[in-house]
Write a protein that holds these residues in place. Structure first.
Motif, PDB file in Angstrom:
ATOM      1  N   ILE A  79       0.845  -1.196   0.000  1.00 44.99           N
ATOM      2  CA  ILE A  79       0.000   0.000   0.000  1.00 44.99           C
ATOM      3  C   ILE A  79       0.884   1.250   0.000  1.00 44.99           C
ATOM      4  O   ILE A  79       2.070   1.194   0.303  1.00 44.99           O
ATOM      5  N   GLY A  80       0.296   2.381  -0.323  1.00 47.73           N
ATOM      6  CA  GLY A  80       1.056   3.625  -0.321  1.00 47.73           C
ATOM      7  C   GLY A  80       0.151   4.804  -0.609  1.00 47.73           C
ATOM      8  O   GLY A  80      -1.003   4.645  -0.976  1.00 47.73           O
ATOM      9  N   LEU A  81       0.731   5.953  -0.455  1.00 52.32           N
ATOM     10  CA  LEU A  81       2.038   6.210   0.120  1.00 52.32           C
ATOM     11  C   LEU A  81       1.899   6.340   1.625  1.00 52.32           C
ATOM     12  O   LEU A  81       0.938   6.939   2.109  1.00 52.32           O
ATOM     13  N   THR A  82       2.844   5.802   2.367  1.00 58.05           N
ATOM     14  CA  THR A  82       2.805   5.804   3.817  1.00 58.05           C
ATOM     15  C   THR A  82       3.848   6.758   4.370  1.00 58.05           C
ATOM     16  O   THR A  82       4.919   6.917   3.777  1.00 58.05           O
ATOM     17  N   PRO A  83       3.584   7.387   5.520  1.00 59.08           N
ATOM     18  CA  PRO A  83       4.596   8.237   6.151  1.00 59.08           C
ATOM     19  C   PRO A  83       5.647   7.350   6.832  1.00 59.08           C
ATOM     20  O   PRO A  83       5.402   6.802   7.909  1.00 59.08           O
ATOM     21  N   GLN A  84       6.793   7.218   6.217  1.00 52.45           N
ATOM     22  CA  GLN A  84       7.795   6.244   6.649  1.00 52.45           C
ATOM     23  C   GLN A  84       8.200   6.432   8.111  1.00 52.45           C
ATOM     24  O   GLN A  84       8.684   7.489   8.511  1.00 52.45           O
ATOM     25  N   TRP A 100      12.564   2.438   0.713  1.00 52.88           N
ATOM     26  CA  TRP A 100      12.419   3.503  -0.279  1.00 52.88           C
ATOM     27  C   TRP A 100      11.508   4.609   0.257  1.00 52.88           C
ATOM     28  O   TRP A 100      10.548   4.363   0.972  1.00 52.88           O
ATOM     29  N   HIS A 101      11.804   5.864  -0.124  1.00 51.80           N
ATOM     30  CA  HIS A 101      10.883   6.950   0.171  1.00 51.80           C
ATOM     31  C   HIS A 101      11.153   8.128  -0.766  1.00 51.80           C
ATOM     32  O   HIS A 101      12.197   8.213  -1.404  1.00 51.80           O
ATOM     33  N   ILE A 102      10.183   9.013  -0.812  1.00 48.41           N
ATOM     34  CA  ILE A 102      10.316  10.280  -1.517  1.00 48.41           C
ATOM     35  C   ILE A 102       9.845  11.375  -0.570  1.00 48.41           C
ATOM     36  O   ILE A 102       8.895  11.178   0.195  1.00 48.41           O
ATOM     37  N   ASP A 103      10.516  12.509  -0.577  1.00 43.21           N
ATOM     38  CA  ASP A 103      10.141  13.595   0.329  1.00 43.21           C
ATOM     39  C   ASP A 103       8.806  14.208  -0.087  1.00 43.21           C
ATOM     40  O   ASP A 103       8.615  14.588  -1.244  1.00 43.21           O
ATOM     41  N   ALA A 104       7.901  14.295   0.865  1.00 46.26           N
ATOM     42  CA  ALA A 104       6.588  14.896   0.631  1.00 46.26           C
ATOM     43  C   ALA A 104       6.436  16.135   1.504  1.00 46.26           C
ATOM     44  O   ALA A 104       6.582  16.061   2.726  1.00 46.26           O
ATOM     45  N   HIS A 105       6.150  17.272   0.886  1.00 44.87           N
ATOM     46  CA  HIS A 105       5.953  18.518   1.624  1.00 44.87           C
ATOM     47  C   HIS A 105       4.501  18.592   2.087  1.00 44.87           C
ATOM     48  O   HIS A 105       3.581  18.510   1.275  1.00 44.87           O
ATOM     49  N   VAL A 106       4.319  18.743   3.376  1.00 45.40           N
ATOM     50  CA  VAL A 106       2.968  18.790   3.949  1.00 45.40           C
ATOM     51  C   VAL A 106       2.653  20.213   4.391  1.00 45.40           C
ATOM     52  O   VAL A 106       3.459  20.854   5.066  1.00 45.40           O
ATOM     53  N   PHE A 170      -2.689  18.199   4.003  1.00 43.89           N
ATOM     54  CA  PHE A 170      -2.286  17.073   3.163  1.00 43.89           C
ATOM     55  C   PHE A 170      -1.017  17.481   2.431  1.00 43.89           C
ATOM     56  O   PHE A 170      -0.478  18.574   2.641  1.00 43.89           O
ATOM     57  N   GLU A 171      -0.540  16.614   1.561  1.00 41.60           N
ATOM     58  CA  GLU A 171       0.693  16.871   0.818  1.00 41.60           C
ATOM     59  C   GLU A 171       0.504  18.045  -0.142  1.00 41.60           C
ATOM     60  O   GLU A 171      -0.540  18.193  -0.770  1.00 41.60           O
ATOM     61  N   ARG A 172       1.535  18.884  -0.239  1.00 40.50           N
ATOM     62  CA  ARG A 172       1.451  20.157  -0.959  1.00 40.50           C
ATOM     63  C   ARG A 172       1.070  20.003  -2.434  1.00 40.50           C
ATOM     64  O   ARG A 172       0.125  20.657  -2.902  1.00 40.50           O
ATOM     65  N   VAL A 173       1.799  19.215  -3.194  1.00 45.55           N
ATOM     66  CA  VAL A 173       1.566  19.147  -4.641  1.00 45.55           C
ATOM     67  C   VAL A 173       0.163  18.631  -4.935  1.00 45.55           C
ATOM     68  O   VAL A 173      -0.549  19.157  -5.798  1.00 45.55           O
ATOM     69  N   GLY A 193       5.959  20.768   7.231  1.00 46.52           N
ATOM     70  CA  GLY A 193       7.243  20.078   7.234  1.00 46.52           C
ATOM     71  C   GLY A 193       7.370  19.145   6.048  1.00 46.52           C
ATOM     72  O   GLY A 193       6.506  19.103   5.170  1.00 46.52           O
ATOM     73  N   VAL A 194       8.459  18.406   6.022  1.00 45.32           N
ATOM     74  CA  VAL A 194       8.727  17.442   4.955  1.00 45.32           C
ATOM     75  C   VAL A 194       8.701  16.040   5.567  1.00 45.32           C
ATOM     76  O   VAL A 194       9.388  15.774   6.554  1.00 45.32           O
ATOM     77  N   ILE A 195       7.890  15.164   4.960  1.00 43.28           N
ATOM     78  CA  ILE A 195       7.700  13.816   5.479  1.00 43.28           C
ATOM     79  C   ILE A 195       8.165  12.802   4.439  1.00 43.28           C
ATOM     80  O   ILE A 195       7.855  12.948   3.252  1.00 43.28           O
ATOM     81  N   PRO A 196       8.908  11.767   4.838  1.00 42.15           N
ATOM     82  CA  PRO A 196       9.298  10.724   3.893  1.00 42.15           C
ATOM     83  C   PRO A 196       8.103   9.840   3.543  1.00 42.15           C
ATOM     84  O   PRO A 196       7.552   9.147   4.403  1.00 42.15           O
ATOM     85  N   ALA A 197       7.673   9.895   2.299  1.00 42.64           N
ATOM     86  CA  ALA A 197       6.531   9.095   1.842  1.00 42.64           C
ATOM     87  C   ALA A 197       7.033   7.787   1.255  1.00 42.64           C
ATOM     88  O   ALA A 197       7.876   7.776   0.363  1.00 42.64           O
ATOM     89  N   SER A 198       6.503   6.681   1.746  1.00 46.13           N
ATOM     90  CA  SER A 198       7.011   5.362   1.362  1.00 46.13           C
ATOM     91  C   SER A 198       5.860   4.450   0.954  1.00 46.13           C
ATOM     92  O   SER A 198       4.746   4.907   0.661  1.00 46.13           O
ATOM     93  N   MET A 199       6.116   3.162   0.949  1.00 49.52           N
ATOM     94  CA  MET A 199       5.111   2.137   0.731  1.00 49.52           C
ATOM     95  C   MET A 199       5.288   1.079   1.808  1.00 49.52           C
ATOM     96  O   MET A 199       6.364   0.957   2.393  1.00 49.52           O
TER      97      MET A 199
END
Length: 246
Positions: A79-84, A100-106, A170-173, A193-199
């Motif tokens: 499942i995803g995307l999860t806050p790692q 794995w993760h990608i930075d998510a701006h909240v 929620f996430e910015r984009v 802040g910035v949260i690592p979004a993962s699966m």
């Protein structure tokens, strides 16, 4: 002999899908990483993995709450995307994040600038998507009773614009692109802040084996972050009004 060899190669090609490992995935819309139509940058990354592995990813778009419940009930593999490493304690009883993760701006969003003080809001006045309220409650360190969960980004933005919610988070984009698409004016934002979004996979032996394999495969591919839309939103100031013209 050559003819037999050619026939054998053709047979292998036809048989390959039979040996593919089906991975059932539940994704929450997270545009442009995961779009409501099942496309997006994260999906493209998984499709690239398919070409160089025995995995076949069956992706379904659903709410985050539904995805978490399905993983808990062993109805989904990923499942995803999860806050790692930032989800609730209960989540990690049945789930485990990938490396794995990608930075998510909240961000926090409001229709009036003065409402951006999240600590003073009354109960049931902060909107987010289904399955996210418990996480944001812990992250922002405010009571869960202040949150309302809705089914889609479009519904979240419309409720905010109509004053049915004082705030949304929620996430910015994902949020800003939805605000722009709906042409909603005068929505203020404040970076949280910035949260690592993962699966995440199941927290069991099967899930661990899948995690180990996916961690290796994901380390060999890269998500395309050179997208102009992503770059624009990531470079914005920490606060301001959402621009719906760019």
């Amino acid at each position: 002999m050559k003819l037999l060899g050619i026939i054998w190669l053709i047979a292998l090609a036809w048989m390959h899908p039979l040996f593919a490992k089906d991975i059932n995935i539940g994704f929450e819309p997270f545009p442009p990483l995961i779009n409501e139509n099942g496309q997006g940058h994260v999906v493209n990354m998984l499709r690239a993995i398919e070409k160089n592995s025995s995995y076949r990813f069956n992706i379904k778009i659903m709410t985050y709450g539904r995805a978490k419940l399905a993983l808990k009930n062993e109805q989904l593999d990923l499942i995803g995307l999860t806050p790692q490493q930032l989800e609730t304690e209960d989540f990690y009883h049945y789930a485990q994040d990938l490396n794995w993760h990608i930075d998510a701006h909240v961000d926090i969003f409001a229709s009036k600038k003065k409402l951006l003080d999240i600590t003073s809001t009354p109960n049931a006045s902060i909107g987010t998507l289904i399955g996210n309220a418990d996480f944001f409650s812990e992250l922002l360190n405010i009571p869960r009773t202040k949150f309302v969960e809705v089914t889609s980004l479009e519904q979240l933005v419309k409720m905010l614009a109509k004053g049915r919610l004082e705030l949304a988070t929620f996430e910015r984009v994902a949020m800003m692109s939805t605000i722009k698409r709906l042409k909603v004016k005068n929505i203020y934002y404040q970076k949280f802040g910035v949260i690592p979004a993962s699966m995440a996979v199941a927290n069991n032996t099967t899930g661990l084996a899948l995690k180990n394999e996916l961690d290796k495969l994901l380390a060999k591919v890269a998500i395309d972050l050179n997208n102009s839309q992503l770059q624009y939103y990531r470079s914005l100031p920490s606060s301001g009004i959402v621009n719906i013209t760019k």
